[in-house]
Design an enzyme around this catalytic site. Structure first.
Site, PDB file in Angstrom:
ATOM      1  N   GLY A 168       1.176  -1.430   0.087  1.00 46.12           N
ATOM      2  CA  GLY A 168      -0.182  -0.058   0.052  1.00 46.12           C
ATOM      3  C   GLY A 168       0.765   1.434  -0.085  1.00 46.12           C
TER       4      GLY A 168
ATOM      5  N   GLU B 129      10.568  -4.644   0.265  1.00 44.66           N
ATOM      6  CA  GLU B 129      10.031  -5.570   1.570  1.00 44.66           C
ATOM      7  C   GLU B 129      10.195  -6.788   1.283  1.00 44.66           C
ATOM      8  OE1 GLU B 129       5.986  -3.565   1.402  1.00 44.66           O
ATOM      9  OE2 GLU B 129       6.929  -2.091   2.922  1.00 44.66           O
TER      10      GLU B 129
HETATM   11  C1  5RP Z   1       4.384  -0.202   2.480  1.00 46.46           C
HETATM   12  C2  5RP Z   1       3.468  -1.690   3.316  1.00 46.46           C
HETATM   13  C3  5RP Z   1       3.087  -1.168   4.369  1.00 46.46           C
HETATM   14  O1  5RP Z   1       3.425  -2.548   5.154  1.00 46.46           O
HETATM   15  C4  5RP Z   1       1.404  -1.124   4.531  1.00 46.46           C
HETATM   16  O2  5RP Z   1       1.132  -0.530   3.515  1.00 46.46           O
HETATM   17  C5  5RP Z   1       0.932  -0.566   5.861  1.00 46.46           C
HETATM   18  O3  5RP Z   1       1.025   0.392   6.210  1.00 46.46           O
HETATM   19  P1  5RP Z   1      -0.100   1.514   7.416  1.00 46.46           P
HETATM   20  O4  5RP Z   1       0.939   0.722   8.737  1.00 46.46           O
HETATM   21  O5  5RP Z   1       0.662   2.619   6.674  1.00 46.46           O
HETATM   22  O6  5RP Z   1      -1.286   0.564   7.235  1.00 46.46           O
HETATM   23  O7  5RP Z   1       3.374  -2.581   2.525  1.00 46.46           O
HETATM   24  O8  5RP Z   1       4.558  -1.029   1.057  1.00 46.46           O
END
Ligand code: 5RP
Length: 223
Positions: free
Chosen positions: A102, A109
């Protein structure tokens, strides 16, 4: 800010605080992911100076936050082992399989999750789902292959949407795939990984989290 958002923020801070207890060896380099939950974790680290001396991070944004917290940021190529990686997720199921990306950092990652001996995922309870896919699946693609991949994804029943405002830290584009109910995450991850032009799929199923820490109204749950 609405009450739900405030509550989610409080749960993120709670679970980030709980993750501090997992840090054992202050000489080891820590893997740190990306996103608002991880930001809460970095802020918690900043309030305990010396707890972690160095980190590798999954994004330029996290690297900048870590550096501001006084934590040395290292290149993955400089280290031989990564005992622990802590990151958030957009969705998690009971098998600890995840949708991530997201925040657009899915490729780095995935690399850190693969490198780490232990991958701990910190989420608030709203991220826990019975079946992955309500959150659109992020896929990082080589820019010249974007439309080719979009057609492949549509042929598989997905509705890819180009995240136009986003160029990843690797210089690539992201397609967010709506409309999939992902009953067999390892199979879909395997299949999509075969398509030339896809850099990374935001499904973490072949390498799920080893531990989920979930912030809930009743406290932090471990799975
Ligand atoms: C980023 C990610 C994050 O871990 C994921 O989007 C969760 O984000 P948040 O802690 O802001 O809800 O995969 O690429």
């Amino acid at each position: 800010m609405g009450a739900d958002k405030t509550d989610a923020q409080a749960l993120k801070r709670q679970v980030a605080q709980a993750a501090l207890a997992l840090l054992e060896d202050d000489a080891a380099t820590l893997g740190v992911g990306t996103g608002s939950t991880v930001n809460a974790f970095i802020d918690a680290l900043a309030s305990c100076p010396g707890r972690v001396r160095s980190a590798v991070s999954s994004s330029q944004a996290s690297s900048a936050r870590l550096a501001a917290a006084g934590i040395a940021v290292r290149d993955l190529n400089e280290i031989d082992s990564l005992p622990l990686y802590i990151d958030g997720a957009d969705e998690a199921n009971a098998a600890r399989q995840l949708i991530k990306g997201g925040g657009g950092a899915l490729t780095r990652e995935k690399i850190l999750a693969a490198a780490a001996r232990r991958f701990v995922c910190i989420i608030d309870a709203s991220k826990l789902v019975p079946v992955l896919g309500a959150f659109p699946l992020p896929i990082e693609v080589i820019p010249m292959a974007r439309n080719l991949i979009a057609r492949e994804l549509s042929a598989r029943g997905g509705r890819p949407v180009w995240r136009r405002e986003c160029v990843t830290d690797n210089g690539n584009h992201i397609l967010d795939v709506h409309g999939w109910r992902i009953e067999d995450p390892p199979a879909l991850e395997r299949e999509l990984n075969q398509l030339p032009g896809i850099v990374s799929v935001g499904l973490f199923a072949a390498r799920p989290a080893d531990l989920l820490l979930i912030g809930t109204a009743a406290g932090v749950e471990r799975r």
